[in-house]
Every structure is written in C-alpha cells, then in structure tokens.
Write a protein that holds these residues in place. Structure first.
Motif, mmCIF file in Angstrom:
data_model
loop_
_atom_site.group_PDB
_atom_site.id
_atom_site.type_symbol
_atom_site.label_atom_id
_atom_site.label_comp_id
_atom_site.label_asym_id
_atom_site.label_seq_id
_atom_site.Cartn_x
_atom_site.Cartn_y
_atom_site.Cartn_z
ATOM 1 N N TYR B 35 0.851 -1.187 0.000
ATOM 2 C CA TYR B 35 0.000 0.000 0.000
ATOM 3 C C TYR B 35 0.888 1.238 0.000
ATOM 4 O O TYR B 35 1.973 1.239 0.589
ATOM 5 N N GLN B 37 0.838 5.263 1.108
ATOM 6 C CA GLN B 37 0.103 6.246 1.896
ATOM 7 C C GLN B 37 0.772 7.608 1.768
ATOM 8 O O GLN B 37 1.852 7.837 2.305
ATOM 9 N N GLY B 42 -5.466 8.168 3.375
ATOM 10 C CA GLY B 42 -5.462 6.767 3.758
ATOM 11 C C GLY B 42 -4.605 5.951 2.794
ATOM 12 O O GLY B 42 -4.304 6.403 1.689
ATOM 13 N N PRO B 43 -4.186 4.767 3.208
ATOM 14 C CA PRO B 43 -3.384 3.913 2.312
ATOM 15 C C PRO B 43 -4.147 3.546 1.052
ATOM 16 O O PRO B 43 -5.365 3.349 1.089
ATOM 17 N N GLN B 44 -3.406 3.445 -0.051
ATOM 18 C CA GLN B 44 -3.994 3.019 -1.322
ATOM 19 C C GLN B 44 -3.329 1.726 -1.771
ATOM 20 O O GLN B 44 -2.102 1.605 -1.756
ATOM 21 N N PHE B 45 -4.144 0.801 -2.214
ATOM 22 C CA PHE B 45 -3.685 -0.523 -2.595
ATOM 23 C C PHE B 45 -2.851 -0.469 -3.868
ATOM 24 O O PHE B 45 -3.257 0.146 -4.858
ATOM 25 N N GLN B 48 -1.069 -7.127 -4.649
ATOM 26 C CA GLN B 48 -1.266 -8.244 -3.744
ATOM 27 C C GLN B 48 -0.686 -9.500 -4.367
ATOM 28 O O GLN B 48 -0.944 -9.803 -5.546
ATOM 29 N N LEU B 90 3.624 0.753 2.759
ATOM 30 C CA LEU B 90 3.276 -0.231 3.773
ATOM 31 C C LEU B 90 3.123 -1.608 3.160
ATOM 32 O O LEU B 90 2.549 -1.763 2.076
#
Lengths: 112, 116
Positions: B35, B37, B42-45, B48, B90
């Motif tokens: 993520y 930030q 806020g954190p952004q994806f 994954q 993150l």
C-alpha cells in the motif's frame, strides 16, 4: 480512489470521554475493518465486522455496521491519552480478493 | 514471533532514480500486499501477491512492479521516480487469501520514501 469517508476528520476530547468516529462507503462489502495508526507509522488492526454482523465489541471498542446505509461507527469508551492516533476504516469489497480500500481517516487527540 | 518487517525504514532518492523496498511477512503467512500512503491520506492498494503469483493490482502506473519470493518475502520496485511518489509504503501480510477475508491484515511499520 478512496471508498470510505470518515467523519469527523479530526476529533479532540478529554481523557475519560467517549470518542465516536463514523465511516461511510460506497460498494457492497464482505467485511469492514478498523485500523489505528500512530504518527504515520504502521497500521494496527483493531476490529473486523462481517457484512452479516451488526455490532461487535473488543475491550473498550464497539463497532456497528449498517449495510443498508453503507455506514459504520467506531466507539472508544473511556478514552486515554494513549488512544491519540489516526483511525481508518477499510472495506473488503464484495468480489475482491481481500485488498482493502481505506478512507482518509479520523485524527483523534485525547488530552490528559 | 517477529511481525512484518520492512526495509529500509527511511530512504531519500532523486527524481528519475529507481528504488527497491523489501518486506518479510509473518512466518507462515503466504499473502503479501503493498500500500502507498501519501501524507494526510489513507493507504492506497498497489499490489497483492499470494503463493508467488500476483492476485491483485491497484491503479498505479507500470513504473510500479513487485514480486514474491519462494520464502514469501516480497519486493516493491519503483522506476523513474517522481516527486509524487514520496510516501509511506506499507506492506501487509495474511495467512491465506480467500474471498471475504475474515480476518485483518498485519502491517509493517513502513518505508518512508522521499523523492527530491
């Protein structure tokens, strides 16, 4: 893009008071999670509520979820100075593989 | 048990350079997510990975890439750095990856990247 919107953006209270933060989101979800972040460091998972649950408790935390209104609230009871942090809601959207969509957060300040 | 570890903790790079960020998940966790930030957000994806395969990608340019190794650790690479890439990056891990993930992620403390 952000899914959730926390309200308020900032909240300042005295120790011992309760703090309530709200979160609204846009799409159908599998679950909604709340995280805490101290001073721009890592996120700490607080609580997860599934889409078929309406309320969940964990210690001094109480989370509610209203899927019809696409909203959630986080209540911290008997707040402490150590609760000072930013709080984020994050949704696990229906159909996703578990990647989270975060709101912008509520900055909570608890004064001794 | 060690939590999610990220390295380095801080990094300063010049525009146009390349950067590699590293993440070691909790032992036994097979899923790693990244993520970004930006300050005040806020954190952004970003990505994954599960079992070394990409399972999700956020809305980020091709300058961003990642991979997961056989020991489940992961790297995030960013090429041709821009000032706007300055952020906290993150890493988060989870045991498995199932639809409707019924438990939270464990996040690392992040890497603070500053691009000058």
């Amino acid at each position: 893009s952000q899914q959730g919107e926390e309200d308020p953006q900032a909240l300042s209270i005295q120790e011992g008071e309760n703090a309530t933060m709200n979160c609204s989101y846009k799409t159908s979800i599998n679950n909604l999670q709340w995280y805490r972040q101290n001073s721009g460091r890592g996120l700490v998972h607080l609580i997860l509520i599934r889409s078929n649950e309406r309320e969940k408790h964990s210690g001094r935390l109480r989370v509610t979820l209203d899927t019809s209104k696409k909203s959630s609230s986080l209540l911290i009871t008997a707040s402490r100075a150590a609760d000072t942090a930013s709080y984020f809601c994050a949704t696990d959207a229906f159909g996703s593989q578990g990647n989270l969509i975060f709101g912008k957060g509520t900055k909570l300040s608890v004064k001794p | 048990d060690a939590g999610v570890t990220q390295s380095p903790t801080h990094l300063i790079k010049t525009r146009g350079q390349h950067v590699t960020l590293r993440c070691s998940p909790i032992s036994g966790h097979k899923s790693v997510s990244w993520y970004q930030q930006v300050l005040g957000q806020g954190p952004q994806f970003i990505f994954q990975y599960y079992e070394k395969e990409e399972r999700g990608r956020g809305n980020f340019p091709d300058r961003f890439s990642a991979r997961q190794f056989p020991n489940y650790s992961s790297e995030l690479n960013v090429n041709a750095l821009l000032l706007g890439d300055s952020a906290l990056y993150l890493c988060a891990s989870s045991l498995v990856l199932v639809q409707g993930l019924n438990y939270g992620y464990t996040f690392g403390s992040g890497t603070r990247l500053t691009v000058v």
